[in-house]
Design a protein around this motif. Sequence first.
Motif, mmCIF file in Angstrom:
data_model
loop_
_atom_site.group_PDB
_atom_site.id
_atom_site.type_symbol
_atom_site.label_atom_id
_atom_site.label_comp_id
_atom_site.label_asym_id
_atom_site.label_seq_id
_atom_site.Cartn_x
_atom_site.Cartn_y
_atom_site.Cartn_z
ATOM 1 N N ALA A 37 0.784 -1.195 -0.072
ATOM 2 C CA ALA A 37 -0.055 -0.009 0.079
ATOM 3 C C ALA A 37 0.700 1.194 0.055
ATOM 4 O O ALA A 37 0.666 2.192 -0.707
ATOM 5 C CB ALA A 37 -1.098 0.084 1.268
ATOM 6 N N TYR A 38 1.893 1.151 0.858
ATOM 7 C CA TYR A 38 2.749 2.441 0.726
ATOM 8 C C TYR A 38 3.656 2.719 -0.395
ATOM 9 O O TYR A 38 3.433 3.839 -0.916
ATOM 10 C CB TYR A 38 3.846 2.166 1.975
ATOM 11 N N GLU A 39 4.039 1.498 -1.070
ATOM 12 C CA GLU A 39 4.642 1.792 -2.430
ATOM 13 C C GLU A 39 3.784 2.191 -3.319
ATOM 14 O O GLU A 39 4.193 2.902 -4.403
ATOM 15 C CB GLU A 39 5.463 0.450 -2.772
ATOM 16 N N GLN A 40 2.586 2.015 -3.366
ATOM 17 C CA GLN A 40 1.496 2.316 -4.253
ATOM 18 C C GLN A 40 0.936 3.713 -3.985
ATOM 19 O O GLN A 40 0.062 4.364 -4.719
ATOM 20 C CB GLN A 40 0.289 1.499 -4.336
ATOM 21 N N GLY A 41 1.241 4.145 -2.741
ATOM 22 C CA GLY A 41 0.835 5.841 -2.526
ATOM 23 C C GLY A 41 -0.659 5.596 -1.915
ATOM 24 O O GLY A 41 -1.198 6.550 -1.967
ATOM 25 N N LYS A 42 -1.012 4.234 -1.435
ATOM 26 C CA LYS A 42 -2.291 4.123 -0.855
ATOM 27 C C LYS A 42 -2.312 4.434 0.621
ATOM 28 O O LYS A 42 -2.541 3.350 1.557
ATOM 29 C CB LYS A 42 -3.067 3.083 -1.452
ATOM 30 N N TYR A 43 -1.728 5.573 1.078
ATOM 31 C CA TYR A 43 -1.534 5.843 2.707
ATOM 32 C C TYR A 43 -1.786 7.105 3.189
ATOM 33 O O TYR A 43 -1.974 8.145 2.284
ATOM 34 C CB TYR A 43 -0.235 5.230 2.947
ATOM 35 N N GLU A 44 -1.792 7.186 4.314
ATOM 36 C CA GLU A 44 -1.763 8.506 4.939
ATOM 37 C C GLU A 44 -0.443 8.558 6.147
ATOM 38 O O GLU A 44 -0.523 7.638 6.856
ATOM 39 C CB GLU A 44 -2.846 9.043 5.642
ATOM 40 N N LEU A 45 0.309 9.441 6.109
ATOM 41 C CA LEU A 45 1.415 9.382 7.421
ATOM 42 C C LEU A 45 1.198 10.981 7.804
ATOM 43 O O LEU A 45 1.407 11.851 7.418
ATOM 44 C CB LEU A 45 2.824 9.470 6.445
ATOM 45 N N VAL A 46 0.750 10.837 9.094
ATOM 46 C CA VAL A 46 0.796 12.125 9.852
ATOM 47 C C VAL A 46 2.133 12.161 10.791
ATOM 48 O O VAL A 46 2.272 11.353 11.636
ATOM 49 C CB VAL A 46 -0.469 12.077 10.754
ATOM 50 N N ARG A 47 2.657 13.499 10.689
ATOM 51 C CA ARG A 47 3.922 13.696 11.489
ATOM 52 C C ARG A 47 3.712 14.889 12.520
ATOM 53 O O ARG A 47 2.933 15.598 12.363
ATOM 54 C CB ARG A 47 5.013 14.278 10.315
ATOM 55 N N PHE A 48 3.976 14.411 13.618
ATOM 56 C CA PHE A 48 3.833 15.089 14.937
ATOM 57 C C PHE A 48 5.285 15.692 15.334
ATOM 58 O O PHE A 48 6.099 15.164 14.980
ATOM 59 C CB PHE A 48 3.333 14.432 15.945
ATOM 60 N N ALA A 49 5.106 16.855 15.717
ATOM 61 C CA ALA A 49 6.193 17.564 16.218
ATOM 62 C C ALA A 49 6.174 18.462 17.456
ATOM 63 O O ALA A 49 4.826 18.844 17.539
ATOM 64 C CB ALA A 49 6.926 18.401 15.228
ATOM 65 N N SER A 50 7.009 18.808 18.469
ATOM 66 C CA SER A 50 6.999 19.268 19.566
ATOM 67 C C SER A 50 8.119 20.368 19.764
ATOM 68 O O SER A 50 9.075 19.838 19.215
ATOM 69 C CB SER A 50 6.887 18.516 20.928
ATOM 70 N N SER A 51 7.833 21.405 20.176
ATOM 71 C CA SER A 51 8.865 22.358 20.482
ATOM 72 C C SER A 51 8.506 23.239 21.797
ATOM 73 O O SER A 51 7.591 23.605 21.885
ATOM 74 C CB SER A 51 9.211 23.309 19.057
ATOM 75 N N LEU A 52 9.486 23.232 22.535
ATOM 76 C CA LEU A 52 9.383 24.119 23.839
ATOM 77 C C LEU A 52 10.092 25.318 23.813
ATOM 78 O O LEU A 52 11.460 25.027 23.943
ATOM 79 C CB LEU A 52 9.634 23.108 25.211
ATOM 80 N N GLN A 53 9.347 26.258 23.945
ATOM 81 C CA GLN A 53 10.391 27.475 23.930
ATOM 82 C C GLN A 53 9.865 28.558 25.109
ATOM 83 O O GLN A 53 8.761 29.138 24.924
ATOM 84 C CB GLN A 53 10.001 28.569 22.515
ATOM 85 N N GLY A 54 10.748 28.358 25.853
ATOM 86 C CA GLY A 54 10.389 29.268 27.327
ATOM 87 C C GLY A 54 9.159 28.555 27.896
ATOM 88 O O GLY A 54 9.308 27.424 28.289
ATOM 89 N N ARG A 55 8.040 29.447 28.031
ATOM 90 C CA ARG A 55 6.712 28.933 28.619
ATOM 91 C C ARG A 55 6.009 28.520 27.491
ATOM 92 O O ARG A 55 4.578 28.401 28.008
ATOM 93 C CB ARG A 55 6.313 29.837 29.565
ATOM 94 N N GLU A 56 6.226 28.334 26.409
ATOM 95 C CA GLU A 56 5.157 28.090 25.276
ATOM 96 C C GLU A 56 5.742 26.573 24.667
ATOM 97 O O GLU A 56 6.830 26.570 24.233
ATOM 98 C CB GLU A 56 5.379 28.939 24.299
ATOM 99 N N LEU A 57 4.706 25.570 24.701
ATOM 100 C CA LEU A 57 4.719 24.386 23.832
ATOM 101 C C LEU A 57 4.179 24.401 22.852
ATOM 102 O O LEU A 57 2.917 24.801 22.610
ATOM 103 C CB LEU A 57 4.276 23.502 25.268
ATOM 104 N N LEU A 58 4.553 24.189 21.914
ATOM 105 C CA LEU A 58 4.022 24.181 20.151
ATOM 106 C C LEU A 58 3.986 22.546 19.893
ATOM 107 O O LEU A 58 4.934 21.975 19.840
ATOM 108 C CB LEU A 58 4.990 24.925 19.297
ATOM 109 N N LEU A 59 2.875 22.288 19.552
ATOM 110 C CA LEU A 59 2.772 21.109 18.769
ATOM 111 C C LEU A 59 1.973 21.014 17.567
ATOM 112 O O LEU A 59 1.178 21.997 17.190
ATOM 113 C CB LEU A 59 1.628 20.084 19.688
ATOM 114 N N SER A 60 2.781 20.327 16.437
ATOM 115 C CA SER A 60 2.044 20.530 15.149
ATOM 116 C C SER A 60 1.820 19.108 14.799
ATOM 117 O O SER A 60 2.521 18.004 15.018
ATOM 118 C CB SER A 60 3.177 21.172 14.226
ATOM 119 N N LEU A 61 0.745 18.957 13.739
ATOM 120 C CA LEU A 61 0.362 17.798 13.246
ATOM 121 C C LEU A 61 0.259 17.916 11.655
ATOM 122 O O LEU A 61 -0.622 18.923 11.327
ATOM 123 C CB LEU A 61 -1.066 17.240 13.653
#
Length: 795
Positions: free
Chosen positions: A706-730
């Motif tokens: 399925a992956y090789e055929q492009g029949k997929y979804e891949l969600v990437r998560f990331a976090s970043s802590l800058q001082g007193r702010e926590l950033l989360l991305s999807l």
Amino acid sequence: MKKNPIALAALCLLASSAFAQNAERRLESFAQNQNTLEINTSDGKYLIRPYSATVVETAFIPKGEQYDTNSHAVVLAPEALATTLKDSVTSIEFATPGIVVTVQKSPFRISYAYRGQPLVSEKLGYTRKDGMQAIEFNLDQDEALYGAGARAVGMNRRGNRFQLYNKAHYGYGNRSELMNFTIPMALSSKRYAIHFDNPQIGYLDFDSKKDNTLSYETIGGRKTYQVIAGDKWEDVMASYTSLTGRQPLPPRWAFGNFASRFGYHTEAETRATVDKFIEEKIPLDAIVLDLYWFGKTVKGTMGNLAWDKDSFPNPQKMMADLTAKGVKTVVITEPFVLTTSSRWEEAVQRKVLATTKDGAPYTYDFYFGNTGLIDLYSPQGREWFWNIYKDLKRDGVTGWWGDLGEPEVHPSALQHATGSADQVHNIYGHDWARLIAEGYRKDFPNERPFILMRAGYSGSQRFGLIPWSGDVGRSWGGLQSQMEIALQMGMQGLGYMHSDLGGFASAVLDDELYTRWLQYGVFQPVFRPHAQEEVPAEPVFRSERAKSLAREAIRLRYAMLPYNYTTAFENSQSGMPLMRPMLFEEPQNDAARSISGAYLWGKDFLVAPIVEPGATRKELYFPAGSAWFDFYNDQRHGGGITEALGVVPEHIPVFVRAGAFVPLAKPAQSTNDYSARQIDLHYYHDQSVSASSGKLYDDDGATAQAYEQGKYELVRFASSLQGRELLLSLETETGRAAQVAERGYNVSVHNVAARPQRVLLDGRAVKFSWNAARKLLQVSVPARRQLSAKLAVSL
């Protein structure tokens, strides 16, 4: 240093054999032919060629022999690399960008280094030893060794001599020196591996004489090995599985719960068992039929390989009905055709059986009766066997269980189309899995096969082979050995090694043992309780307390499907095992080299199974470099320390790495009802983590490649802590052929000590909840297609 006259005399005697000892071997000439270094010696030729900057192969061809180019393990094509060749008075240096091979001219000796650091060196090259061909390597005094297949002898296997002969060990406990998978491979704590590319039977000696020697001996065949190296263990795993092939992603249902025993005798019993799981609300995805599906008795019927219509009057309808309930049917098959089987005459007439030297079917007695063995190495044997699978598949069978594939009894005098029993013994299970995998690619190319096998070889993972650890005893000792077996096999490419949960052999009724084994089973590759039927393997037939604890373990297994499926995807792409030893976390920590009682499940879970009766405490080392949070109560534990933990009956100790993203789902009755459209995404915040990442992989759970055929979804998560702010991305990556659907998230941020001042979703304030007692922040991200979202938490 004083010379030993006895040793010198032995060297002189051996010099007259088919190929000489190193003392007699002289370098005569050398040349580079494209990317291969060819060295002519007084007794043969060496071919040294890199497959990549981290994999180099060395082959020796004695004079009078032809080079056998056929590898049963290697599938990688050598890369076109920039190599250098330097000649000096004393040596030749053949260098890739990573591995450097140095050939000392006199005495002749080959050694290997990686990025300037010595790895390993041959002692005398290939020699004859006690009628076998042998090669020895020098070891550092303090390096730990792993590999040699499935064994239970301690995580650091140095000091043992291992037979290379796949063989079942019935009822084993906490130690087993010879089992169903014997792989000619050694891995070192120095982060290199040597793979001996020859399946013939022999021995692999991990310095049993305590003289710093690794040795490999075999009855014949190729004199070829590969050296694999890397900066990190991840690199070694990636390079080895590039060389021998990677495990394709199994069907999603393979990560669910199995009903299995030896065995279900009738269609009525099979149906009733499935209905009992549904009634008890215990999730189930497959039922496994042992040998009663083709015969009423254990002995005398093997080889029938057709439904016994007395016991299973309408198997096609039974399987269709089970499928409608979300339950797949897996059947056992064996490679033996008994002389009392209904297919015996057919097998003889079609010449599908291994033979005597005179060409007659080779017959012999073993536990199940008088038998012949299917010759997987003859076109007739392969075609006949595959056609049986194909017909059963079209009737409704979904998965295959290949049993006794060592083969269990394999007389040395028996002949296959390509060689003797001893020459092919260790690849029989490997080529059996190949038969099914190649059959699917030809006749059912869009489906992922499920191939459960008890024996295999280097590279068997590329056929989708899912190994299990054989007929383990139903005992605490049997449970104690399972982590080591699975961890070691994962290091050798076979990342789906698992056990008969609860134990297989003997009529032991121990609910504590049973539940602890199933709780461990949540965090290992395949969740399949199986046992001799005197004591039920299925939780629905156990005591109320055991059933309740098992239900909770199985429901957790289903909740973890997003994480587990993503980990399986990573294995298919990188070769990193699903279960990972502690030494991967801390390769420089001598103590971590020998730990098998705790391990990493995927990247982010630390698991400590309870393997002793009545345990109330568990001592656990938390790997350095991370803080760890209790999966059940969020208590924080620092890394690099050992703690004594309290133990409860409801679950085993499990911890999550600080900075981890853990995607979970709502438990379902089967994966037919599973949905990843609403994910419970847990993030484990900690001040020590300034940035981290994770992912979620999803596809339809069934389509091959399925992956090789492009029949997929891949969600990437990331976090970043800058001082007193926590950033989360999807951020969603969508395959070119994916059918995109909406996906939403219930985000839980752990270890938030105070109520946040505000939470922004894509720059706008959103509602959130905060639980002071649990230090838990919760916020919803509404479902969208191809989501790109950013959460900003003001701490």
